[in-house]
Design a protein around this motif. Structure first.
Motif, PDB file in Angstrom:
ATOM      1  N   ASP A 205      -5.511 -47.267  12.944  1.00 24.77           N
ATOM      2  CA  ASP A 205      -6.032 -46.028  12.349  1.00 24.77           C
ATOM      3  C   ASP A 205      -6.947 -46.321  11.166  1.00 24.77           C
ATOM      4  O   ASP A 205      -7.997 -45.704  11.015  1.00 24.77           O
ATOM      5  CB  ASP A 205      -4.881 -45.130  11.889  1.00 24.77           C
ATOM      6  CG  ASP A 205      -4.136 -44.553  13.090  1.00 24.77           C
ATOM      7  OD1 ASP A 205      -4.744 -44.537  14.188  1.00 24.77           O
ATOM      8  OD2 ASP A 205      -2.974 -44.149  12.924  1.00 24.77           O
TER       9      ASP A 205
ATOM     10  N   GLU B 169     -10.998 -45.416  10.857  1.00 24.63           N
ATOM     11  CA  GLU B 169     -11.577 -44.613   9.765  1.00 24.63           C
ATOM     12  C   GLU B 169     -12.879 -45.181   9.226  1.00 24.63           C
ATOM     13  O   GLU B 169     -13.686 -44.454   8.667  1.00 24.63           O
ATOM     14  CB  GLU B 169     -10.580 -44.507   8.600  1.00 24.63           C
ATOM     15  CG  GLU B 169      -9.516 -43.454   8.796  1.00 24.63           C
ATOM     16  CD  GLU B 169      -8.432 -43.525   7.724  1.00 24.63           C
ATOM     17  OE1 GLU B 169      -7.464 -42.779   7.840  1.00 24.63           O
ATOM     18  OE2 GLU B 169      -8.553 -44.327   6.775  1.00 24.63           O
TER      19      GLU B 169
ATOM     20  N   SER C 166      -9.101 -46.617  22.346  1.00 28.55           N
ATOM     21  CA  SER C 166      -9.435 -46.868  20.938  1.00 28.55           C
ATOM     22  C   SER C 166     -10.202 -48.165  20.808  1.00 28.55           C
ATOM     23  O   SER C 166     -11.178 -48.250  20.067  1.00 28.55           O
ATOM     24  CB  SER C 166      -8.172 -46.972  20.088  1.00 28.55           C
ATOM     25  OG  SER C 166      -7.325 -45.901  20.337  1.00 28.55           O
TER      26      SER C 166
END
Ligand SMILES: *[C@@H]1O[C@H](CO)[C@@H](O)[C@H](O)[C@H]1NC(C)=O
Ligand SMILES: *[C@@H]1O[C@H](CO)[C@@H](O)[C@H](O)[C@H]1NC(C)=O
Ligand SMILES: *[C@@H]1O[C@H](CO)[C@@H](O)[C@H](O)[C@H]1NC(C)=O
Ligand SMILES: *[C@@H]1O[C@H](CO)[C@@H](O)[C@H](O)[C@H]1NC(C)=O
Length: 642
Positions: A189, A193, A213
């Motif tokens: 994560d 970002e 991802s």
């Protein structure tokens, strides 16, 4: 008591010689002069010498031993990987690293083979000696395998703090100049970002993460690549020696944004070896390391014992107060590492059986405060505390080699010049060194607080300062004309006190950082981020002490001219933008902020708020400014907990 006293005794012998020329016998002349010497205050020197000579000799032996090995390794152009290879040859099947979370044991030969696959993979990527690759993952043996493997082919890993997010993460990636980045799936994560700023790098992910991802990042799965990479030693050789770069560690140091401190092989050796010899470790010790591996304490003082001295090191991803002693019992640990906060958390735990069943005899680390020192030793039956002081990047390290309560080290009073560390007088507010009429710095007397500095000798590997990757940051830490005209010294920015026997005690951290939960918080960095969240309003950040808690809690003073400050939004933004230790605990709103003067005093007239105060603390623990309670209960508004 200064260096001058050391010369009185030889002077007395010479004058005794003169007197004997005048016809008095040697015996009576010496006796007479001894009397004069003692009456003139010399007895104090003899007393101090008698108290400290054993300690000094032990220290001297350790210093000579480390110097001897360093010179040997420089001559043979050794590196950390080549010293590690000797350990592997010595005991290939001994446990090197233990991964606490899975119980997996990595033997020396396995560590060696796995790091070979990393080295082969790095070469296949086209990386060469001198290239930088960022490593961003939680602490586990794989991280050691990665940096060791990269170092085998001269590639320089930049070890990134896994708490960093957004701006601070981008800053560290930016200054590293990395060509690639390896990250753990647990930090996916955080990487997503800052995706845009990583687009020019090759990205590799280890651990299981969703394929989409990885695709959106164009990242490759490192585990697959390593599985298909040969585990033989890389054919590529590099020309690096003992004084060349091994990796980068980010320190907030005491000025400004995190800086990449250069760790050369010799520095890695020096830090680990001083720990090993100073605290009496041996090859059969088992080290319990729950400190993060992106800092030198975990990766060098801890893991270095495995790399260089062949000890077994148990690596835990994150510190847990409730599991600490259970782990030590389970893995037969004999050495633990701490920072001050860890000791306090352990002391506040309920008594459990494992705390007296363990075999831990040495605790090494820094930041153990005198008020918990003895309680800690007594309750957990720890024989020896190895407190040390030393910035990652500087050569002015100190170690408590003789278990003296509260001290982080010593310098000899008999022969202070053997180790060129001094305390110098400084202005306690600005932390600037005070200079005398000749422009030189003024040494402190016993009991007088001062800034610790280390003289720089670029020809002695023990006293080199390798500096930061950024030249400007390096220049800020070097002061000239310190002891004599034309010399230079590393100025730590930390305030210390030395007693009459030469023991050194930590006082305060200077510069524009403060310490909270074991991390240095850079005030300028937090100011910049908060200000950006608030449409560039003026923000001043500083640390305030809270009774009974180590370090300083962050206070943010925010200019709010129009009274439209929205606390809920701010709290949410802060949680997204800053790692937990850097989030301000207190908040002040004021019509203006003085960023230059004495911040604490300027803003006293405006009420502070708790922004996110740990639940364990009561309102009675309010911060103190200049020794006085600055706030009263009615000033506090509790906005949230963290
Ligand atoms: C710890 O020591 C005990 C007794 O010496 C031994 O039986 C046990 O296997 C050891 N545990 C580990 C993890 O090495
Ligand atoms: C904090 O700063 C000090 C002084 O420069 C340094 O010795 C220490 O390693 C730093 N700690 C961290 C966690 O960066
Ligand atoms: C600290 O580092 C500087 C820079 O290389 C070096 O000259 C100095 O001697 C070192 N000081 C100590 C005490 O090792
Ligand atoms: C930010 O500040 C500028 C100038 O001070 C102002 O024009 C702008 O409206 C502000 N933006 C917000 C979202 O408050």
């Amino acid at each position: 008591m200064g260096a001058g006293d050391g010369f009185r005794a030889p002077a007395a012998v010479i004058s005794a010689g003169l007197l004997s020329v005048l016809g008095l016998s040697w015996f009576w002349s010496l006796l007479a002069l001894l009397g004069v010497y003692l009456c003139s205050g010399g007895w104090r020197f003899l007393y101090v010498a008698a108290c400290t000579i054993k300690r000094d000799l032990v220290g001297l032996c350790i210093l000579l031993r480390v110097k001897f090995f360093m010179h040997h390794y420089i001559r043979t152009r050794s590196t950390v990987p080549s010293i590690f290879a000797q350990r592997v040859a010595l005991h290939p099947d001994k446990a090197a690293l233990v991964e606490e979370s899975t119980g997996e044991v990595w033997s020396f030969s396995e560590l060696d083979r796995r790091s070979n696959t990393v080295a082969q993979w790095a070469v296949a990527q086209g990386w060469r000696s001198g290239d930088v690759v960022a490593v961003f993952m939680e602490s586990r043996p794989l991280m050691v395998v990665l940096w060791l493997g990269l170092a085998k082919v001269g590639v320089e890993p930049a070890l990134i703090n896994f708490n960093l997010r957004r701006d601070s993460l981008m800053h560290c990636m930016g200054v590293s100049g990395a060509r690639g980045m390896v990250f753990g799936a647990e930090l996916l994560d955080a990487v997503l970002e800052v995706k845009e700023s990583l687009s020019s790098l090759s990205l590799f992910c280890t651990g299981s993460s969703p394929a989409e991802s990885l695709d959106s990042l164009s990242a490759q799965n490192l585990d697959d690549l390593l599985a298909s990479s040969p585990d033989t030693p890389p054919a590529v050789t590099h020309s690096k020696g003992f004084n060349d770069r091994l990796f980068y560690i980010y320190t907030s140091g005491t000025t400004g944004l995190p800086k990449a401190a250069i760790i050369v092989h010799s520095r890695y050796y020096r830090i680990a070896a001083f720990g090993y010899y100073s605290f009496g470790l041996g090859p059969d010790d088992v080290v319990y390391c729950c400190l993060p591996l992106y800092h030198s304490a975990g990766n060098i003082v801890g893991v270095g014992q495995c790399m260089l001295h062949g000890l077994t090191v148990v690596i835990r991803r994150k510190f847990s107060a409730s599991r600490f002693w259970d782990d030590c019992v389970k893995y037969n640990c004999t050495v633990v590492q701490y920072i001050g906060e860890i000791c306090r958390y352990l002391l506040s735990q309920p008594v459990r059986p494992s705390e007296s069943r363990h075999q831990v005899r040495v605790a090494m680390g820094n930041g153990l405060r005198p008020n918990v020192w003895e309680d800690f030793m007594k309750r957990f039956n720890i024989k020896r505390i190895g407190e040390f002081y030393g910035a990652t990047e500087c050569n002015c390290s100190l170690a408590n080699m003789d278990n003296k309560v509260g001290a982080c080290g010593f310098n000899s009073v008999i022969l202070p010049s053997v180790y060129p560390i001094r305390l110098l007088r400084a202005d306690e507010d600005s932390m600037e060194l005070i200079r005398d009429s000749r422009g030189l710095c003024v040494p402190c007397k016993p009991g007088e607080p001062g800034i610790i500095v280390g003289r720089i000798n670029p020809h002695d590997p023990l006293r080199r300062f390798d500096g930061y990757a950024n030249q400007e940051a390096t220049n800020k830490k070097i002061s000239h004309n310190v002891f004599k005209q034309g010399d230079s010294a590393y100025v730590s920015g930390d305030l210390m006190v030395m007693d009459e026997l030469g023991y050194v005690y930590f006082r305060d951290r200077g510069g524009d950082t403060f310490r909270w939960r074991g991390e240095n918080v850079s005030t300028t960095e937090v100011e910049g981020i908060l200000s950006a969240l608030l449409n560039q309003t003026d923000v001043a950040v500083y640390g305030v002490s809270v009774p009974g808690v180590e370090g300083k809690a962050g206070m943010a003073a925010i200019v709010d001219v129009t009274n439209d400050f929205n606390c809920e939004t701010f709290l949410r933004d802060v949680q997204n933008a800053l790692p937990s230790y850097a989030r301000p605990v207190f908040l002040r709103l004021s019509p203006e902020v003085d960023k230059t003067g004495d911040r604490n005093r300027v803003m006293l007239s405006f009420p502070p708020y708790f922004l996110c105060f740990p639940q364990t603390h009561t309102v009675n623990n309010y911060p103190k400014f200049n020794g006085k309670n600055a706030m009263t209960n009615k000033c506090f508004t509790c906005i949230g907990h963290c």
